[in-house]
Design a protein around this motif. Structure first.
Motif, PDB file in Angstrom:
ATOM      1  N   LYS A 146      32.848  20.568  24.112  1.00  0.00           N
ATOM      2  CA  LYS A 146      32.093  20.761  25.342  1.00  0.00           C
ATOM      3  C   LYS A 146      32.955  20.502  26.583  1.00  0.00           C
ATOM      4  O   LYS A 146      32.841  21.190  27.613  1.00  0.00           O
ATOM      5  CB  LYS A 146      30.878  19.826  25.338  1.00  0.00           C
ATOM      6  CG  LYS A 146      29.994  19.988  26.564  1.00  0.00           C
ATOM      7  CD  LYS A 146      28.788  19.065  26.493  1.00  0.00           C
ATOM      8  CE  LYS A 146      27.900  19.228  27.716  1.00  0.00           C
ATOM      9  NZ  LYS A 146      26.717  18.347  27.672  1.00  0.00           N
ATOM     10  N   HIS A 147      33.844  19.524  26.496  1.00  0.00           N
ATOM     11  CA  HIS A 147      34.700  19.185  27.633  1.00  0.00           C
ATOM     12  C   HIS A 147      36.138  19.627  27.371  1.00  0.00           C
ATOM     13  O   HIS A 147      37.086  18.916  27.704  1.00  0.00           O
ATOM     14  CB  HIS A 147      34.657  17.666  27.898  1.00  0.00           C
ATOM     15  CG  HIS A 147      33.280  17.146  28.207  1.00  0.00           C
ATOM     16  ND1 HIS A 147      32.388  16.764  27.238  1.00  0.00           N
ATOM     17  CD2 HIS A 147      32.652  16.943  29.412  1.00  0.00           C
ATOM     18  CE1 HIS A 147      31.268  16.335  27.798  1.00  0.00           C
ATOM     19  NE2 HIS A 147      31.397  16.443  29.140  1.00  0.00           N
ATOM     20  N   ALA A 159      32.062  17.681  18.949  1.00  0.00           N
ATOM     21  CA  ALA A 159      31.209  18.422  19.885  1.00  0.00           C
ATOM     22  C   ALA A 159      31.503  18.032  21.336  1.00  0.00           C
ATOM     23  O   ALA A 159      31.533  18.878  22.237  1.00  0.00           O
ATOM     24  CB  ALA A 159      29.751  18.169  19.544  1.00  0.00           C
TER      25      ALA A 159
END
Length: 810
Positions: free
Chosen positions: A570-571, A566
């Motif tokens: 996300k990045h 995750a």
């Protein structure tokens, strides 16, 4: 009626007088019955055999039919049959003469041996059952109470010898041993009595000192007097200081008789004895007939006064005897006042057989007369017509006779001229006044199948007062308890043995087992090795602590992997995520997640599908994971080489190379797994030997070679990744994942190298636990070594997550 004049003058067996009274009573009933032999009166002659061969022959030759051969001197007396004798030897001596004249002979107390064939060659009609049933009854009685160590006493004659020779092998076949086997002396003359006193005492002493609590005694009617002599002499000699109780088992030939001077002797030694007796029943009117007996109203009975004087120790007026007496016989003496050893008021088995013999003869005569068309003329014509009948003509009618007696029992002869009846088993209860009572406690039924002929009512049994255990034990040694087996003692009978504990893994569930037996594979021996207990089913599951902890660890690492994935998603646009092939990173994290979930399949019940999925899923998922690491390593190396001016490696750098590496490496492993599935796939299996109390369910790998091929191929990929990463560790640090990959591969290889010896040294569910732990440890090493530095920068040091920092060189 029998006496011992050759032994003790004027001495009789008072008890046998009941036989005479049974004969008189039966003839009285027949003569009063208009339906049997109407207008014909039955009479009888009584002769004494004196238990002597010479006197037996003399009495037989004095019978009216044999006195003057082929000549009849008394037309008013027609002899058609002879009843007797009481013992076999007497009957056989009589038969030697009677068979010449073919006179029917009905024996009421003797047992002819099978080998002699007397029942076929003579005119024997036996009012007693076959003696073979008595042997069967003795064996079954001993087995019923568990008596395997017994003594045997038999009278010293041909019958006693035959009894011992017949019974010994039968006992051995049923696992019963003889503690001793003795012959009691048969005393004939007064001089022999004193000579045999010491021998009788020796027999008694050996009997009392023996551990056998049961003694089988075989003899004749008169033999009981000899046995009493022996017991009394032994007790007087005080050969045993304490009373030692024995269970006496008496054969049907033996009766509790006593000579006159023995009637006051103590009978307590025979309390609780068991006796086989010819079957008898209560005959209506017989007891009342005995109660009214009076010696002054004998009506031709020449034995009554002699009996009365011997039984009541009194003298009649004008008596010629010189014996001491307590008074004058008045006729008011009552038979019921005599001790049981002197006279019994209930009809004994021998008297019952004699009673039936009289009726059998009467019914046969009646049938013979009815068969003649001139029966009425014969009756009306008087004895002149009846004299035409001959004794030998009675045989066919006697053989086929069948009637119901007054006790409502059917009497008939079988094929061997034997009454088809069984034996009663009676238990003797003695009283202080030297009387006793016979209690019927069982029966030997000749019609039942062997092994089930005897029936015993244990609740009615009484035992000798010296016994403390009921029923008493009569064994050579104590029974071997469950959990042990018999071990033969050298030089001892097979009934004497030691007890040896069962070896490991075997049990004996019963007493005195010859060998211990192994438990079935799905059972294990109880702690005392007396029974088999079902093994419990065991496999590594979520329900037990070890499986639960491994499952929690797998789920925790799975959640951690999901968290890392995750973060990277996300990045995804940050330089550190994009620097090393973002898609390859996602693939690696996804398959690491699957690696952490693989142990859940190992913790499910071992079934066909789960066993196939376990190793296949593990092999393919780990192969893809290691292939991704290898692709990352090669990508790092090629990335630095491609940055050099004029390098031709630039065209190889990209997603296509990484994908090719992952796919090609995975296809090779998929091929190995396909061969494994096609040749010898894993299957559910049970291990019943590794744990004594458990059946361990698991999966059998099928082909062990292919299993290690899968592991070996993964190890090969890990080693290649380790070597490539090791040589790439000195590249510029900011761009370089090689150090982390090197460390992760080192951990990975260390875990799986350690796995092999540990896996081979464990059994059952712990093998599964070792494999699960290796999967989790190696996967956690990859996750921590490769992704923890990046997560640290992304989450805690975002300022370092920039392109400038990545291209900066030391």
């Amino acid at each position: 009626m029998s006496s011992r004049q050759d032994f003790i003058p004027e001495s009789v067996l008072p008890k046998n007088y009941q036989h005479i009274l049974a004969l008189v009573f039966a003839i009285k009933e027949i003569n009063e019955n208009p339906k049997i032999l109407p207008n014909i009166t039955l009479g009888f002659h009584i002769y004494d055999s004196y238990f002597n061969e010479r006197m037996t022959y003399a009495a037989t030759l004095n019978l009216p039919s044999t006195l003057v051969p082929n000549y009849k001197c008394d037309t008013q007396k027609l002899q058609m049959a002879v009843i007797g004798g009481l013992d076999f030897e007497t009957s056989l001596l009589m038969a030697n003469i009677l068979s010449i004249y073919k006179i029917p002979q009905l024996t009421y107390g003797s047992f002819a041996p099978e080998v002699a064939g007397q029942s076929q060659s003579t005119s024997f009609y036996k009012m007693v059952p076959n003696e073979a049933h008595q042997y069967t009854g003795i064996i079954e009685l001993l087995l019923h109470f568990g008596w395997t160590w017994v003594g045997l006493l038999a009278v010293d004659n041909d019958s006693g010898e035959r009894f011992i020779e017949t019974l010994k092998p039968l006992l051995s076949q049923k696992g019963i041993c003889l503690a001793f086997s003795k012959k009691t002396p048969k005393i004939t003359y007064l001089a022999e009595y004193y000579d045999l006193q010491s021998y009788s005492i020796q027999i008694y002493q050996a009997m009392m000192e023996s551990k056998a609590k049961v003694v089988v005694f075989y003899g004749e009617t008169i033999s009981m007097t000899d046995l009493k002599e022996m017991v009394t002499l032994g007790e007087l000699e005080n050969v045993t200081k304490t009373s030692v109780g024995k269970v006496w088992i008496l054969t049907a030939q033996v009766d509790f008789t006593a000579l006159t001077y023995q009637m006051t002797w103590d009978m307590q030694v025979f309390h609780g004895s068991l006796s086989f007796a010819v079957h008898s029943n209560m005959v209506q009117g017989f007891k009342a007939f005995l109660e009214v007996q009076n010696p002054f109203e004998a009506n031709g009975n020449g034995f009554v006064k002699q009996f009365w004087e011997q039984a009541f120790l009194c003298l009649f007026p004008n008596s010629n005897t010189e014996e001491q007496a307590s008074g004058t016989c008045t006729g008011e003496e009552k038979l019921e006042d005599l001790p049981s050893s002197g006279f019994e008021m209930s009809m004994t088995g021998h008297s019952y057989s004699l009673y039936n013999a009289v009726y059998a003869t009467a019914h046969a005569l009646h049938a013979m007369f009815l068969s003649r068309t001139k029966y009425r003329a014969a009756v009306e014509g008087g004895m002149q017509e009846l004299q035409k009948f001959q004794p030998w003509q009675l045989h066919p009618f006697l053989s086929s006779v069948s009637f119901n007696n007054s006790a409502r029992e059917t009497v008939s002869f079988g094929e061997n001229k034997e009454v088809e009846a069984g034996f009663d088993i009676t238990n003797m209860v003695t009283f202080p006044n030297n009387s006793f009572m016979r209690v019927k406690v069982g029966r030997v039924d000749v019609e039942d199948i062997p092994g089930q002929q005897i029936s015993i009512d244990d609740n009615r049994m009484v035992w000798h007062r010296s016994f403390h255990q009921f029923p008493p034990l009569s064994v050579c040694n104590s029974n071997c308890p469950p959990g042990s087996s018999k071990k033969k003692k050298e030089g001892e009978p097979f009934c004497c043995y030691d007890c040896a504990p069962c070896p490991q893994g075997k049990i004996s569930s019963q007493k005195d087992m010859v060998d211990c037996v192994a438990c079935p594979k799905d059972h294990y021996p109880h702690r005392n090795q007396s029974q088999c207990i079902p093994k419990t089913i065991s496999f590594l599951s979520f329900k037990e602590p070890l499986g639960m902890n491994l499952a929690l660890l797998a789920l925790s690492l799975s959640l951690l992997t999901v968290g890392v994935l995750a973060i990277f998603i996300k990045h995804r646009d940050t330089p550190i995520v994009r620097a090393n092939n973002r898609d390859l990173t996602y693939t690696l994290l996804t398959f690491l997640l699957l690696c952490f979930l693989c142990p859940l399949i190992f913790l499910s019940p071992p079934e066909r599908v789960s066993c196939l999925l376990r190793q296949m899923a593990f092999g393919l998922v780990f192969t893809v994971t290691v292939s991704c690491v290898l692709a990352k390593t090669i990508t790092v190396v090629l990335a630095f080489v491609a940055t050099k001016p004029g390098s031709r490696m630039r065209k190889w750098v990209g997603k296509r190379l990484a994908s090719s590496i992952v796919i090609s490496c995975s296809l090779i492993q998929a091929g190995i797994c396909s061969v494994w599935l096609g040749t010898s796939p894993p299957f559910p299996d049970s291990d019943m030997h590794s744990a004594m109390r458990e059946i361990i369910l698991g999966c059998n790998e099928g082909s062990v070679a292919l299993f290690y091929c899968v592991l070996g191929y993964m190890g090969l990929l890990a080693i290649i990744s380790f070597v490539v990463a090791f040589f790439a560790r000195k590249l510029p640090e900011s761009f370089n994942e090689a150090k982390f990959i090197t460390f992760s591969m080192f951990l990975f290889c260390s875990v799986w190298v350690s796995f092999v010896p540990v896996y081979l040294s464990t059994k059952g569910k712990y093998m599964v636990a070792v494999e699960i732990f290796s999967i989790l440890a190696s996967s956690a090493g990859l996750l921590g070594s490769i992704f923890s530095p990046k997560c640290y920068i992304i989450v805690l040091r975002p300022e370092l997550n920039s392109k400038g920092c990545l291209i900066k060189r030391k």
